[in-house]
Structures are given as C-alpha cells and as structure tokens.
Design an enzyme around this catalytic site. Sequence first.
Site, mmCIF file in Angstrom:
data_model
loop_
_atom_site.group_PDB
_atom_site.id
_atom_site.type_symbol
_atom_site.label_atom_id
_atom_site.label_comp_id
_atom_site.label_asym_id
_atom_site.label_seq_id
_atom_site.Cartn_x
_atom_site.Cartn_y
_atom_site.Cartn_z
ATOM 1 N NE ARG A 116 33.971 39.015 51.290
ATOM 2 C CZ ARG A 116 34.082 39.615 50.104
ATOM 3 N NH1 ARG A 116 34.639 40.801 50.007
ATOM 4 N NH2 ARG A 116 33.629 39.031 49.015
ATOM 5 N N GLY B 18 37.869 34.397 41.961
ATOM 6 C CA GLY B 18 39.175 34.116 41.383
ATOM 7 C C GLY B 18 40.265 34.041 42.424
ATOM 8 N NE ARG B 19 41.222 39.352 44.960
ATOM 9 C CZ ARG B 19 41.707 40.487 45.361
ATOM 10 N NH1 ARG B 19 42.874 40.536 45.953
ATOM 11 N NH2 ARG B 19 41.035 41.601 45.167
ATOM 12 C CE LYS C 60 38.460 40.717 47.936
ATOM 13 N NZ LYS C 60 37.563 41.857 48.146
ATOM 14 C CG ASP D 166 31.355 41.647 39.651
ATOM 15 O OD1 ASP D 166 31.065 42.639 38.958
ATOM 16 O OD2 ASP D 166 32.508 41.425 40.048
ATOM 17 C CG ASN D 167 32.157 44.181 43.249
ATOM 18 O OD1 ASN D 167 32.396 43.006 43.510
ATOM 19 N ND2 ASN D 167 33.045 44.986 42.695
ATOM 20 N N GLY E 292 33.428 35.004 38.780
ATOM 21 C CA GLY E 292 33.523 33.993 39.832
ATOM 22 C C GLY E 292 34.658 34.317 40.777
ATOM 23 N NE ARG F 106 29.191 37.493 44.217
ATOM 24 C CZ ARG F 106 30.356 37.764 44.773
ATOM 25 N NH1 ARG F 106 30.993 38.864 44.479
ATOM 26 N NH2 ARG F 106 30.903 36.930 45.633
ATOM 27 C CG ASP G 22 34.337 42.750 46.644
ATOM 28 O OD1 ASP G 22 34.700 42.088 47.634
ATOM 29 O OD2 ASP G 22 34.156 42.244 45.534
HETATM 30 P P1 AMP Z 1 36.949 42.571 42.693
HETATM 31 O O1 AMP Z 1 37.328 43.797 41.968
HETATM 32 O O2 AMP Z 1 37.793 42.292 43.914
HETATM 33 O O3 AMP Z 1 35.475 42.459 42.950
HETATM 34 O O4 AMP Z 1 37.302 41.383 41.699
HETATM 35 C C1 AMP Z 1 36.757 41.221 40.410
HETATM 36 C C2 AMP Z 1 37.053 39.829 39.899
HETATM 37 O O5 AMP Z 1 38.463 39.661 39.715
HETATM 38 C C3 AMP Z 1 36.615 38.737 40.836
HETATM 39 O O6 AMP Z 1 36.096 37.670 40.076
HETATM 40 C C4 AMP Z 1 37.881 38.362 41.541
HETATM 41 O O7 AMP Z 1 37.837 37.042 42.038
HETATM 42 C C5 AMP Z 1 38.932 38.543 40.454
HETATM 43 N N1 AMP Z 1 40.268 38.824 41.019
HETATM 44 C C6 AMP Z 1 40.683 39.967 41.612
HETATM 45 N N2 AMP Z 1 41.975 39.864 41.992
HETATM 46 C C7 AMP Z 1 42.393 38.624 41.638
HETATM 47 C C8 AMP Z 1 43.630 37.897 41.771
HETATM 48 N N3 AMP Z 1 44.716 38.431 42.360
HETATM 49 N N4 AMP Z 1 43.666 36.644 41.289
HETATM 50 C C9 AMP Z 1 42.604 36.081 40.684
HETATM 51 N N5 AMP Z 1 41.411 36.704 40.543
HETATM 52 C C10 AMP Z 1 41.300 37.961 41.005
HETATM 53 MG MG MG Z 2 33.964 41.537 43.777
#
Ligand code: AMP
Ligand code: MG
Length: 485
Positions: A173, A89-90, A110, A249-250, A87, A180, A259
């Site tokens: 963005r 997360g940020r 983001k 998820d990407n 989900g 996804r 991403d």
């Molecule tokens: P990503 O690699 O950017 O696709 O992120 C993979 C997962 O990690 C996603 O669910 C993001 O929301 C979570 N995520 C990445 N960086 C952070 C962060 N700094 N704080 C909280 N969640 C994160």
């Molecule tokens: Mg992602």
Amino acid sequence: MLQIQFDNTYARELEGMYVPWQGIKAPAPEMILLNLDLADALGLDAQALQSPQGLAMLSGSSMPKGADPLAMAYAGHQFGGFSPQLGDGRALLVGEVIDRKGQRRDIHLKGSGRTPFSRGGDGKAALGPVLREYIVGEAMHALGVPSTRALAAVATGETVYRETPLPGAVLARVAASHLRVGSFQFLLARGDVAGLRRLADYAIRRHDPELAGRDDRYLAFLQGVVDRQAALVAHWMALGFVHGVMNTDNCTISGETIDYGPCAFLDAYDPKAVFSSIDTGGRYAYANQPLLIQWNLARLAETLLPLIAPENPKDAVPHASAVIDTAAERYAQARHVRFAAKLGLKSPRSDDDPLIDGFLDMMAAGGADFTQTFRALIPAAEGNDTALRQHMGAAPTLDAWLARWRQRIGDSDSAVAVMKAANPVYIPRNHLVEQALADAHDGNLETTRQLLLALSTPFARRAGFESHEQPAPADAGAYVTYCGT
Ligand code: AMP
Ligand code: MG
C-alpha cells in the site's frame, strides 16, 4: 530490472522510532492484482513490478537496492486503553518515493512476516482481508476521500492459519506517510521531548511545510491535523462509512483514511450502526465517529504540550485546548457543506440544517438505504419522486419536506449536477465485497475485478452493473466485520 529511486527520510531522520527489518521469503509469490494507474502515478515500471524481482519486493521476500525496510514503532489507545508499545507487527515500510506530482509517498507492506512488534501474532495476512483493503481503499480514493491506496496484492503461496487454513497474501500500500497520533504517543510515553520535537518537525516538513521555521508551528501543526481529520470524518459520514477501529494508532497525521480491517458501509441508515465483532460497546458506531476523532485529536494535543511551552507544558494547555475546541466546529462546517451538496445545495446557508436533519430523520425512521435514498433525490428534483417515496416508505413528513426542499433548491438543473457529484451510485457494499472475497478464495478474481471497475467511477451509472447498486438482500442478516484478520 526493478529500479526504484528511493529517498528514505523516515529511516534517516527518525532513528529510535523503528527497527530495521526484513520480510520473510514467500514460497511462491504470485501477482493477484496490480494497480497500473497507481504504479504509473508513482513513476514505477509496471513490467518490472511483475518480474521475479518485483514480486520479491511486493511480497516482502527480498528488497531492491535503495530500500530501507523497517518496522515502525508506535503506541496507541485501542478502544480507550493505552498501549505504550504497539508497532508494525505484520508490516514493513519499504521506503519512500517521489511521485510524478512531486509528492512523497510511502511504499508499505502488510502481511510480510513477524517483526519485533508482533506480540502473539504470526505477522501474516490472509488473501481475503488483503483484497478487502485493496477494494475499499481504492473505492475511497475514487469517491474522493483521502486514503491510503493499494499498489498490489500478491499471494505468497503459503497457508495462513486463522479459524480455518487460508491462502496467505501481502498487500503493498501507498500512503502520504504512516505517521499517526500513536507515533507521537510512543515518544510522550517515554518522556522523550527531544524525540517529539524531531518527529513534529519531520511531520511538519512532510505535511505542513509552510509552517517550518515558524515559532508557533506546533500549535499551527495541531490545527492542520484537526482540520484534515475533521474534514475526513465529515466525508466518511456523508458516504455512510464506518471505519470500525478509530484507535489512535489508526489516526493519521496526513488526514488519510488508513486500515480497512473492520470497516463497513451503511446499507439501511442507522446512526447507531456498528459492524465490528469486538466493538461490543459501540464505541466506534457511525454516529460516534465525529466525537471519537475529537478524542483522538486531544491525545495528539497532549503530546505537543512540551513543544508548545517547553518551560512549563501546562501553560500550553489553554492554547492546545482552544485548537481542539475548533474540531467540533470544523467538523460541523464540513458536514454541513457535504450534506447540503447531497441535497443539491451548492451554496449552503446556516439555516439548511433542519432540511438536512429532517431528511436523515425520515431515513432513520424507515431504515432507508443510505446511498440509494440520496441518489433518489436526483429524479425527485426532476419531478419524479417515485423512487424516493419507495425508499422512505410511509414517512408522514415526506410531503412537507419535499415542498420545502423544492422551494429551497430552486433551479433543478444545477441542483441535479451538485447531487450527481455528491451522491455515488456505487459504494463497496458489504455483501458485494464479501462475494468478491469468497470468489477470490475459490480462485476466481473476476468478481473482484468487476467490483473494482464499478467502484473506479462511483458517481457514473454503468450499463450491466445494476445489481451493484442494490443493498444486501433482505435475508442477508446482520453484517459483522473482524479486526486484524
Ligand atoms: P490493526 O488493527 O491492523 O491496525 O492492527 C493493530 C496492531 O496489531 C498493529 O500493531 C498490527 O501490526 C498488529 N497485528 C495485527 N495483525 C497481526 C498479525 N497477524 N501478526 C502480528 N501483528 C498483528
Ligand atoms: Mg493499524
């Protein structure tokens, strides 16, 4: 006055797949980059986006009327291991708008703070990775690759702690949607077939509206996603792009690249190239991308089985497998067309593959620069193969290859036109992106602006931008990228 006509179908129609959520207040939001062309294409008032209200929205601090900010829930296979609960997360989905062409677009942030899906993370983003996604996403768009786009980068005025303290930022963005493969997996993991049907019908309305109401729509929808993703990865391959984290998820339903964390572009051609620090097994290496996309699509197919054959999902397996089996051939076809164009062949023939692969083999043997070597075919077609010979080094098969190629392309004028449209002059070279980020960190955005300018018309040589064509200096060392930074 910031007035945006939102129409938030995800929030309205997909309850259970998100948590309504707000961003945290940025102490001192400041516009770093605003994408005026994109704002205009979305019908947004650029001036209003730069007002305190606009900055408040773009930094996640407070939302204008009509927004329904939410954190999306999804699942996903990350490096092959399944997480039923990932989900945003940020990140936050701010809402949806209809652009000037009538297309629905998500506006998404983001780096807007912690959400219920943050796990151990701080929910924040640092300026460097925000600019990286801005630069590479816009470059991909200009290169003709379906991609999420960057609307704005806003500094928050807050310090983000990674290995060192860094300036915080938020990326706004825009995407055709944020659906996804992992969105579907989220519901399958919960055994929620009614939810899956609701999500699939929603995705069909958004991305394959011509299928709505058809009895065979779920299988046809799967084929649609297969076609889009196969074409997308062929396009990546033709530009030497390594996504770096092709987790489910990407992997979008829209067929857009999403991403840009650990991605990179090849300088020297090496099919085994891997850049991401965590991809120690080389799962997402350049040459593995066509296989990995098939793997991801098979995960999507699994989620659709209960919709394709509700009485007995197992009965759907041969039908879904037949669609997944087309992925390899669709990819091969798209790859053939893209690489043939890179050699100047507008109407490729089935027997052109040895010509394509012969060229790539010579490049791999000599570690030739992917972008420059293809571009050097243009003067070679016009009779000057000096640059090509330099790039290829002492390839023993080059003379024979050139003779076959010259014979095959025939009229050099039309071949040159095809190659000029298929072989970019400028790509977001890793060392240029890093330099832009380093300068931005020091408060100088000019390097980023210049890079964005060159990348905005990547197929046209621009006076004064000669150094932007060059690969990293020989002493630059191996390039390493990092996820989620
Ligand atoms: P990503 O690699 O950017 O696709 O992120 C993979 C997962 O990690 C996603 O669910 C993001 O929301 C979570 N995520 C990445 N960086 C952070 C962060 N700094 N704080 C909280 N969640 C994160
Ligand atoms: Mg992602």
